[in-house]
Design a protein around this motif. Structure first.
Motif, PDB file in Angstrom:
ATOM      1  N   LEU A  26      27.723  39.648  15.043  1.00 52.49           N
ATOM      2  CA  LEU A  26      28.858  39.678  15.971  1.00 52.49           C
ATOM      3  C   LEU A  26      29.605  40.998  15.882  1.00 52.49           C
ATOM      4  O   LEU A  26      30.064  41.530  16.894  1.00 52.49           O
ATOM      5  N   GLN A  27      29.731  41.535  14.654  1.00 51.87           N
ATOM      6  CA  GLN A  27      30.400  42.826  14.503  1.00 51.87           C
ATOM      7  C   GLN A  27      29.667  43.925  15.253  1.00 51.87           C
ATOM      8  O   GLN A  27      30.249  44.936  15.623  1.00 51.87           O
ATOM      9  N   HIS A  28      28.362  43.727  15.464  1.00 54.74           N
ATOM     10  CA  HIS A  28      27.560  44.711  16.192  1.00 54.74           C
ATOM     11  C   HIS A  28      27.286  44.276  17.622  1.00 54.74           C
ATOM     12  O   HIS A  28      26.358  44.759  18.264  1.00 54.74           O
ATOM     13  N   GLY A  29      28.076  43.311  18.111  1.00 56.36           N
ATOM     14  CA  GLY A  29      27.957  42.926  19.518  1.00 56.36           C
ATOM     15  C   GLY A  29      26.753  42.060  19.826  1.00 56.36           C
ATOM     16  O   GLY A  29      26.265  42.063  20.950  1.00 56.36           O
ATOM     17  N   LYS A  30      26.284  41.302  18.818  1.00 55.49           N
ATOM     18  CA  LYS A  30      25.139  40.418  19.045  1.00 55.49           C
ATOM     19  C   LYS A  30      25.477  39.016  18.570  1.00 55.49           C
ATOM     20  O   LYS A  30      25.967  38.840  17.452  1.00 55.49           O
ATOM     21  N   LEU A  31      25.172  38.043  19.415  1.00 56.82           N
ATOM     22  CA  LEU A  31      25.273  36.663  18.980  1.00 56.82           C
ATOM     23  C   LEU A  31      23.879  36.230  18.562  1.00 56.82           C
ATOM     24  O   LEU A  31      22.967  36.128  19.387  1.00 56.82           O
ATOM     25  N   LEU A  32      23.694  36.019  17.261  1.00 60.12           N
ATOM     26  CA  LEU A  32      22.357  35.678  16.764  1.00 60.12           C
ATOM     27  C   LEU A  32      22.129  34.176  16.826  1.00 60.12           C
ATOM     28  O   LEU A  32      22.956  33.390  16.374  1.00 60.12           O
ATOM     29  N   LEU A  33      20.994  33.811  17.394  1.00 53.10           N
ATOM     30  CA  LEU A  33      20.572  32.409  17.402  1.00 53.10           C
ATOM     31  C   LEU A  33      19.397  32.277  16.456  1.00 53.10           C
ATOM     32  O   LEU A  33      18.639  33.229  16.262  1.00 53.10           O
ATOM     33  N   GLN A  34      19.249  31.095  15.879  1.00 52.78           N
ATOM     34  CA  GLN A  34      18.108  30.863  14.997  1.00 52.78           C
ATOM     35  C   GLN A  34      16.972  30.219  15.792  1.00 52.78           C
ATOM     36  O   GLN A  34      17.148  29.155  16.386  1.00 52.78           O
ATOM     37  N   HIS A  35      15.821  30.887  15.798  1.00 49.46           N
ATOM     38  CA  HIS A  35      14.637  30.370  16.468  1.00 49.46           C
ATOM     39  C   HIS A  35      13.668  29.867  15.407  1.00 49.46           C
ATOM     40  O   HIS A  35      13.341  30.592  14.469  1.00 49.46           O
ATOM     41  N   CYS A  36      13.190  28.635  15.589  1.00 51.56           N
ATOM     42  CA  CYS A  36      12.241  28.062  14.644  1.00 51.56           C
ATOM     43  C   CYS A  36      10.825  28.519  14.998  1.00 51.56           C
ATOM     44  O   CYS A  36      10.388  28.369  16.140  1.00 51.56           O
ATOM     45  N   ARG A  37      10.120  29.071  14.018  1.00 54.39           N
ATOM     46  CA  ARG A  37       8.752  29.530  14.277  1.00 54.39           C
ATOM     47  C   ARG A  37       7.774  28.363  14.384  1.00 54.39           C
ATOM     48  O   ARG A  37       6.702  28.493  14.953  1.00 54.39           O
ATOM     49  N   GLN A  46      24.407  28.101  12.273  1.00 58.67           N
ATOM     50  CA  GLN A  46      23.524  28.685  11.268  1.00 58.67           C
ATOM     51  C   GLN A  46      23.328  27.757  10.077  1.00 58.67           C
ATOM     52  O   GLN A  46      24.277  27.293   9.472  1.00 58.67           O
ATOM     53  N   GLN A  47      22.092  27.475   9.763  1.00 64.00           N
ATOM     54  CA  GLN A  47      21.797  26.728   8.542  1.00 64.00           C
ATOM     55  C   GLN A  47      20.435  27.147   8.013  1.00 64.00           C
ATOM     56  O   GLN A  47      19.729  27.928   8.653  1.00 64.00           O
ATOM     57  N   ALA A  48      20.080  26.643   6.836  1.00 65.57           N
ATOM     58  CA  ALA A  48      18.880  27.122   6.146  1.00 65.57           C
ATOM     59  C   ALA A  48      17.593  26.573   6.760  1.00 65.57           C
ATOM     60  O   ALA A  48      16.531  27.161   6.600  1.00 65.57           O
ATOM     61  N   THR A  49      17.673  25.439   7.455  1.00 66.00           N
ATOM     62  CA  THR A  49      16.467  24.815   7.993  1.00 66.00           C
ATOM     63  C   THR A  49      16.658  24.418   9.454  1.00 66.00           C
ATOM     64  O   THR A  49      17.785  24.295   9.936  1.00 66.00           O
ATOM     65  N   GLU A  57      11.324  28.250   8.412  1.00 65.55           N
ATOM     66  CA  GLU A  57      10.854  29.488   9.048  1.00 65.55           C
ATOM     67  C   GLU A  57      11.689  29.783  10.286  1.00 65.55           C
ATOM     68  O   GLU A  57      11.262  29.598  11.416  1.00 65.55           O
ATOM     69  N   LEU A  58      12.907  30.246  10.011  1.00 64.47           N
ATOM     70  CA  LEU A  58      13.829  30.541  11.092  1.00 64.47           C
ATOM     71  C   LEU A  58      13.959  32.045  11.249  1.00 64.47           C
ATOM     72  O   LEU A  58      13.936  32.787  10.274  1.00 64.47           O
ATOM     73  N   GLU A  59      14.116  32.441  12.473  1.00 68.60           N
ATOM     74  CA  GLU A  59      14.181  33.857  12.787  1.00 68.60           C
ATOM     75  C   GLU A  59      15.429  34.084  13.640  1.00 68.60           C
ATOM     76  O   GLU A  59      15.684  33.316  14.563  1.00 68.60           O
ATOM     77  N   HIS A  60      16.181  35.136  13.309  1.00 73.89           N
ATOM     78  CA  HIS A  60      17.369  35.466  14.115  1.00 73.89           C
ATOM     79  C   HIS A  60      16.970  36.301  15.313  1.00 73.89           C
ATOM     80  O   HIS A  60      16.299  37.314  15.163  1.00 73.89           O
ATOM     81  N   ARG A  61      17.421  35.867  16.490  1.00 73.11           N
ATOM     82  CA  ARG A  61      17.246  36.712  17.674  1.00 73.11           C
ATOM     83  C   ARG A  61      18.552  36.726  18.447  1.00 73.11           C
ATOM     84  O   ARG A  61      19.198  35.686  18.573  1.00 73.11           O
ATOM     85  N   PRO A  62      18.921  37.891  18.983  1.00 74.36           N
ATOM     86  CA  PRO A  62      20.179  37.942  19.729  1.00 74.36           C
ATOM     87  C   PRO A  62      20.106  37.147  21.038  1.00 74.36           C
ATOM     88  O   PRO A  62      19.081  37.160  21.722  1.00 74.36           O
ATOM     89  N   ALA A  63      21.176  36.448  21.340  1.00 78.32           N
ATOM     90  CA  ALA A  63      21.267  35.702  22.597  1.00 78.32           C
ATOM     91  C   ALA A  63      21.438  36.687  23.751  1.00 78.32           C
ATOM     92  O   ALA A  63      21.947  37.795  23.576  1.00 78.32           O
ATOM     93  N   THR A  64      21.009  36.247  24.941  1.00 72.33           N
ATOM     94  CA  THR A  64      21.227  37.094  26.122  1.00 72.33           C
ATOM     95  C   THR A  64      22.713  37.201  26.443  1.00 72.33           C
ATOM     96  O   THR A  64      23.136  38.148  27.094  1.00 72.33           O
ATOM     97  N   GLY A  65      23.486  36.212  25.984  1.00 70.35           N
ATOM     98  CA  GLY A  65      24.914  36.229  26.264  1.00 70.35           C
ATOM     99  C   GLY A  65      25.279  35.501  27.540  1.00 70.35           C
ATOM    100  O   GLY A  65      26.443  35.396  27.886  1.00 70.35           O
TER     101      GLY A  65
END
Ligand SMILES: [Zn+2]
Length: 139
Positions: A26-37, A46-49, A57-65
């Protein structure tokens, strides 16, 4: 989340190990969502699973907004002294383009103008040196 003892100041979130990357994003202007592989579920909180399949196996990707107002309410009575100057304001339940729903507040337009299904986009509101909050404005 910790709540400040001083009711004249707004409580700020306190990042922990699970959420540090999210707040840094967020500080860098990105809302990260967790995508499950494993199952391709996308989660906002945000959580561990993965909440769908339990995979870690979660991966952060920025939301389109981009998102739409799924539901909303207009707050006329401040929940505490720190919010007095903000009322009335609109609290939105936004369905993000990626699927997850999140709650935040509207900035930049009159709360009276909010409608169901209104298109909104993310706005980043830096509230302290360490915390930037995700909010929404009319798209
Ligand atoms: Zn999954």
């Amino acid at each position: 989340m910790t709540v400040s003892e001083d009711s004249t100041r707004k409580p700020l979130p306190a990042p922990d190990a699970d959420t540090a990357a999210f707040w840094r994003g967020l500080q860098h202007g990105k809302l990260l969502l967790q995508h499950c592989r494993q199952c391709h579920h996308v989660q906002y909180y945000q959580q561990a699973t993965c909440r769908e399949c339990g995979s870690d196996e979660l991966e952060h990707r920025p939301a389109t907004g981009r998102g739409k107002v799924h539901s909303f309410s207009v707050v006329h009575r401040a929940p505490g002294p720190a919010f007095k100057a903000d009322v009335p304001y609109a609290v939105l339940l936004v369905e993000l383009a990626e699927g997850p729903r999140m709650i935040s507040t509207l900035i930049g337009s009159d709360p009276k103008d909010v409608t169901f299904d209104m298109d909104v986009e993310l706005a980043f509101d830096q509230v302290s040196d360490h915390i930037t909050l995700p909010r929404f404005r009319k798209a």
